[in-house]
Design a protein around this motif. Sequence first.
Motif, PDB file in Angstrom:
ATOM      1  N   THR A 152      37.101  59.613 -11.787  1.00  0.00           N
ATOM      2  CA  THR A 152      36.152  58.719 -11.119  1.00  0.00           C
ATOM      3  C   THR A 152      35.567  57.668 -12.059  1.00  0.00           C
ATOM      4  OG1 THR A 152      34.153  60.048 -11.516  1.00  0.00           O
ATOM      5  CG2 THR A 152      35.501  60.614  -9.599  1.00  0.00           C
ATOM      6  N   GLU A 153      35.155  56.562 -11.446  1.00  0.00           N
ATOM      7  CA  GLU A 153      34.532  55.437 -12.153  1.00  0.00           C
ATOM      8  C   GLU A 153      33.028  55.466 -11.899  1.00  0.00           C
ATOM      9  OE1 GLU A 153      32.491  51.723 -12.035  1.00  0.00           O
ATOM     10  OE2 GLU A 153      33.238  52.738 -10.222  1.00  0.00           O
ATOM     11  N   TRP A 154      32.241  54.921 -12.853  1.00  0.00           N
ATOM     12  CA  TRP A 154      30.798  55.105 -12.835  1.00  0.00           C
ATOM     13  C   TRP A 154      30.113  54.580 -11.580  1.00  0.00           C
ATOM     14  CZ3 TRP A 154      27.089  57.909 -14.640  1.00  0.00           C
ATOM     15  CH2 TRP A 154      25.774  57.499 -14.443  1.00  0.00           C
ATOM     16  N   ASN A 155      30.363  53.328 -11.197  1.00  0.00           N
ATOM     17  CA  ASN A 155      29.625  52.746 -10.074  1.00  0.00           C
ATOM     18  C   ASN A 155      29.794  53.562  -8.800  1.00  0.00           C
ATOM     19  OD1 ASN A 155      28.682  50.632 -11.628  1.00  0.00           O
ATOM     20  ND2 ASN A 155      30.216  49.168 -10.922  1.00  0.00           N
ATOM     21  N   VAL A 156      31.004  54.033  -8.565  1.00  0.00           N
ATOM     22  CA  VAL A 156      31.252  54.834  -7.361  1.00  0.00           C
ATOM     23  C   VAL A 156      30.700  56.241  -7.528  1.00  0.00           C
ATOM     24  CG1 VAL A 156      33.010  55.729  -5.791  1.00  0.00           C
ATOM     25  CG2 VAL A 156      33.292  53.458  -6.814  1.00  0.00           C
ATOM     26  N   THR A 157      30.861  56.817  -8.705  1.00  0.00           N
ATOM     27  CA  THR A 157      30.357  58.171  -8.950  1.00  0.00           C
ATOM     28  C   THR A 157      28.851  58.261  -8.735  1.00  0.00           C
ATOM     29  OG1 THR A 157      32.091  58.528 -10.597  1.00  0.00           O
ATOM     30  CG2 THR A 157      30.236  60.042 -10.645  1.00  0.00           C
ATOM     31  N   PHE A 158      28.125  57.221  -9.119  1.00  0.00           N
ATOM     32  CA  PHE A 158      26.673  57.242  -9.001  1.00  0.00           C
ATOM     33  C   PHE A 158      26.235  57.350  -7.543  1.00  0.00           C
ATOM     34  CE2 PHE A 158      22.392  55.459  -8.865  1.00  0.00           C
ATOM     35  CZ  PHE A 158      21.788  56.132  -9.914  1.00  0.00           C
ATOM     36  N   ASP A 159      26.979  56.726  -6.629  1.00  0.00           N
ATOM     37  CA  ASP A 159      26.633  56.793  -5.205  1.00  0.00           C
ATOM     38  C   ASP A 159      27.886  56.664  -4.354  1.00  0.00           C
ATOM     39  OD1 ASP A 159      25.530  56.718  -2.679  1.00  0.00           O
ATOM     40  OD2 ASP A 159      23.936  55.318  -3.192  1.00  0.00           O
TER      41      ASP A 159
END
Length: 376
Positions: free
Chosen positions: A181-188
């Motif tokens: 997973t990538e950060w921006n998507v993982t965060f929300d």
Amino acid sequence: MPSRLPLFLDCDPGIDDAIALGYLLCQGDLDIIGIAASGGNVSTAQVSANAQSWLELAGRTDIPIHPGSTYPSAWPPVDAGRGLASSPPTEPEYADLTHGPTGAGYARLPQPATPASTINAAQAWVDAARSNPGELIGVVIGPATNLALALALEPELPSLMRRLFIMGGAFNYRGNTLPTTEWNVTFDPEATASVIAAFDHAHCEGTLQALPVIAPIEATEALEMTPTRLKAILDSASAAREKWGGWLAQMAEALRFYFEFHEWDGLGYIAHIHDPFVLACALEWARGNETTPTSAGSDEPIANGTRGTLPWATTICAPVDVELTGKLTRGETVADWLGRWGKGINAEIIRTIDAQTFLDHLGETLSKGPLHDHEI
């Protein structure tokens, strides 16, 4: 096309977000409707302050900053296995290891002298689209929380926009957060999923002008800022206006932290600068006013796997969704490259980037600086 491109930016500065803000300030043909602050790299309050500080450092107190939601969509966290709240932390996990405790690396930013807008980020998205129907370019380079909330306020938002560009995701690629997973998507992840679903619905209804563009990390990690490139920017800008020279000096201090993080992470003394590319790609596409198969609406059906081009990039169209419940893969972006879902395409995904050409363009742009000085 309007004489000045209306743009709404949603970001979470963050070091590469800050570079994107700098690039934004160097454009002379934009109507910057507003900037939304999304929690992600650091807290929403800190993101909002950072965005204001980077703008004020350049003398731009005229651009409204709209604070977003304090928390991601699914809060407090839920244990997927039991469906029970699991002693939630007081706040989300942020990327301070990557961007520093304040989200600005070693940069010393001024305390904001002007208050943020009283209009929250979700309402600002809606207002921007309603006031520029069919013309607004939306760019999300942080988590999609604010845009998801805006869609709850105005479900017709996708049809009101000219096009949406998103930095986020990892398709069949190792992640930069969890293994896939990538950060921006993982965060929300819920926010990204709801945004994709809303634009998918508008596309199926034939009311979407152009497919949303997704720039995932397997493409944007090609964008490596190096000390050599940074030095060239600073040297070329040595005779520039004092205010912009000060801005670039703080950008360099932020990047010094970013270089050190990437070296600690085993990637070398470089920095992946994902966000400026996505903003620049959106603006160049809008300026070109191009109509290509990958930008068509429902009146021209697009086959799965259709290849296309965007500024500095090649693309492929495919159906896309986000994994929300996987024990090991929550937040993973999935593209149905082979059509196994039996559904139509809903996104244009950037696959490759001409990194060197873009980085040259970015360096030249930042060296020249804004067209006009602005007084604080």
